[in-house]
Structures are given as C-alpha cells and as structure tokens.
Design an enzyme around this catalytic site. Structure first.
Site, PDB file in Angstrom:
ATOM      1  N   HIS A  30      -3.068   3.816  -1.380  1.00 45.03           N
ATOM      2  CA  HIS A  30      -3.604   4.275  -0.091  1.00 45.03           C
ATOM      3  C   HIS A  30      -2.834   3.701   1.084  1.00 45.03           C
ATOM      4  CE1 HIS A  30      -7.702   5.042  -2.287  1.00 45.03           C
ATOM      5  NE2 HIS A  30      -6.782   5.925  -2.597  1.00 45.03           N
ATOM      6  N   THR A  48     -13.740  -7.683  -1.030  1.00 47.87           N
ATOM      7  CA  THR A  48     -15.033  -8.051  -0.433  1.00 47.87           C
ATOM      8  C   THR A  48     -15.216  -9.567  -0.508  1.00 47.87           C
ATOM      9  OG1 THR A  48     -16.123  -7.554  -2.535  1.00 47.87           O
ATOM     10  CG2 THR A  48     -16.249  -5.879  -0.839  1.00 47.87           C
ATOM     11  N   CYS A  61       7.143   5.682  10.820  1.00 44.12           N
ATOM     12  CA  CYS A  61       7.420   6.914  11.555  1.00 44.12           C
ATOM     13  C   CYS A  61       7.122   8.096  10.642  1.00 44.12           C
ATOM     14  CB  CYS A  61       8.872   6.937  12.013  1.00 44.12           C
ATOM     15  SG  CYS A  61       9.355   8.533  12.725  1.00 44.12           S
TER      16      CYS A  61
HETATM   17 ZN    ZN Z   1      11.587   8.001  13.250  1.00 40.81          ZN
END
Ligand code: ZN
Length: 256
Positions: free
Chosen positions: A127, A34, A135
């Site tokens: 996270h 922040t 992918c």
């Molecule tokens: Zn891939």
C-alpha cells in the site's frame, strides 16, 4: 507457574518452526503497528472513521482535494507517521539479520519495518509509504520536509522539482491500482518460502489475503499471529491469538 515454553505451547511450536525454516516470509498488517500506537485505519477511532478518504482521481482532478490531502499529511492527522517501532518490529529485524527472513511484505505505510532495521530492499510495501512522496508523472522521490514550509506558510501545492508534475505521498490511495512491481515481488517471495508468518493482519482484504493461501498451496507452513480470529485460521498450521510483540520477543533470537 507455567513457562512460556512448556511442552507444546504455541510459542514453543513457533520457535521450533522458525528454527527449522530455511526461508521465512513475514506478512504484516495493521495489528503490527497498533502496538506502536497507530490505530487500525479500519477500526472505530481509525482514520477512516474520522475523515473520508480522498480518491486517487479526485486528487488528480481537483486542486482543493490535493490541498486537503497535503493538509492531512502535514498535520499528522491520519496518525500514520511519527510513531516508533515496537518489540515486534525489532524481533522481525533480528530474524531478518539472522538470515531467516527473505522478505517482509506489509500492508502498512508507516515505514516502521525500515525504522527497526530491516533493510529497505527486503520490505515489500503493498500500500505504499506515507513517509515520503513521489511524482505521479516521472516517479521521482521527494521528501515531505522539502514541501512543508512552502505549503504551510504560503499554501504552495507540491510539484515535482524535475518535471513539474503532481506530487503525492507515496501511499496507494483508494481508487489507485495495486502497484505492479511490489505485487509481483510479493508473489515470488511467497512461492519461494517454506514458512509464511502472518503478523497482525485480519486477512480480510484481497488481494493481500491471497498470499497466505498461495504459500500454503505451494507447500509452505502457515502461521498466523493476530489478536482476533481470521478467515484463514482453519488452514493455518499454527494460530496464536496473542500480542505480536510479546510472542516474537519470546521466539526470535535475542540478537542476530
Ligand atoms: Zn516528475
């Protein structure tokens, strides 16, 4: 005038604790960023007060949800990328360069620890990371810029250049399991440290909030620097309800 290092001031205590610590784990949450202008995603004005999250299964199932997710990624509307590290990030980087910090565990997805100079291998992202894509089929990393023009100009949904699989920003979405390898590494680092330093996390969300408890039970010192009180303040050895950048600029080495 009171010196910031007057006897027993919390900053002086933290400075002393950092000096004697052999192995520090830094744990950072939204409050760390922040101060770089990235709103806490849970707060009023934060991203989830302005738009609804796209759940992982929706992204996989529905091309329109994928399109919306990529629109958000390229418009910067979530505000997760494009910011610069602040004084707190740079102080953590100096502590790391000085050999004090073994790992930086972060709930943030903004890449600002890496941008401030912490080596990527020392940053454990619980996270994920919004600054690149992976992918979902083969895991190959892709850069967002590789997809920007074809998506914005021709509406082409990103696909893996190797296997043709679905590509998503490397964040952990709602409904997506916590990533196993970072969670395991975070626990190992937590068990190996003798000082666990929380910076800007409300410690309200599990399993992230478990790490300070694990550290404390294992005999490490626990320090919490956060503007607001946290549920773990009562078990901490030292609590500072203060600005992270100002505190760390005082207690970290001026150069590594
Ligand atoms: Zn891939």
């Amino acid at each position: 005038m009171v010196s910031p290092f007057s006897a027993q001031s919390p900053r002086l205590q933290l400075k002393r604790m950092l000096e004697v610590a052999r192995r520090v784990v830094v744990f950072t949450g939204a409050g760390m960023s922040t101060e770089s202008g990235i709103p806490d995603f849970r707060s009023p004005g934060g991203v989830w007060s302005r738009m609804s999250p796209i759940y992982f299964d929706e992204f996989v199932r529905d091309p329109e949800k994928r399109r919306e997710a990529w629109r958000r990624a390229f418009s910067g509307v979530a505000g997760w990328t494009g910011a610069s590290p602040n004084a707190g990030h740079f102080a953590v980087a100096r502590l790391t360069a000085a050999g004090k910090v073994s790992a930086v565990i972060t709930q943030n997805v903004d890449n600002l620890h890496q941008d401030s100079g912490v080596p990527a291998e020392r940053v454990i992202e619980l996270h994920g990371n919004a600054s690149y894509a992976t992918c979902l089929n083969c895991g190959l990393r892709h850069e967002l810029e590789d997809f920007r023009a074809s998506f914005l100009e021709r509406g082409k949904l990103p696909a893996c250049r190797d296997c043709g699989g679905l590509v998503k920003t490397a964040t952990i979405s709602f409904g997506q399991p916590m990533p196993e390898a970072p969670m395991r590494r975070a626990e190992e680092e937590t068990l190996a440290c003798d000082l666990f330093l929380v910076l800007g996390s409300s410690l309200a969300v599990r399993p992230a909030a478990d790490f300070p408890v694990i550290a404390k039970r294992n005999g490490a010192k626990l320090v919490i620097v956060n503007r607001e009180p946290t549920p773990l303040d009562p078990i901490a050895d030292l609590v500072l309800h203060d600005e992270i950048g100002a505190v760390l600029a005082d207690v970290a080495p001026q150069r590594a």
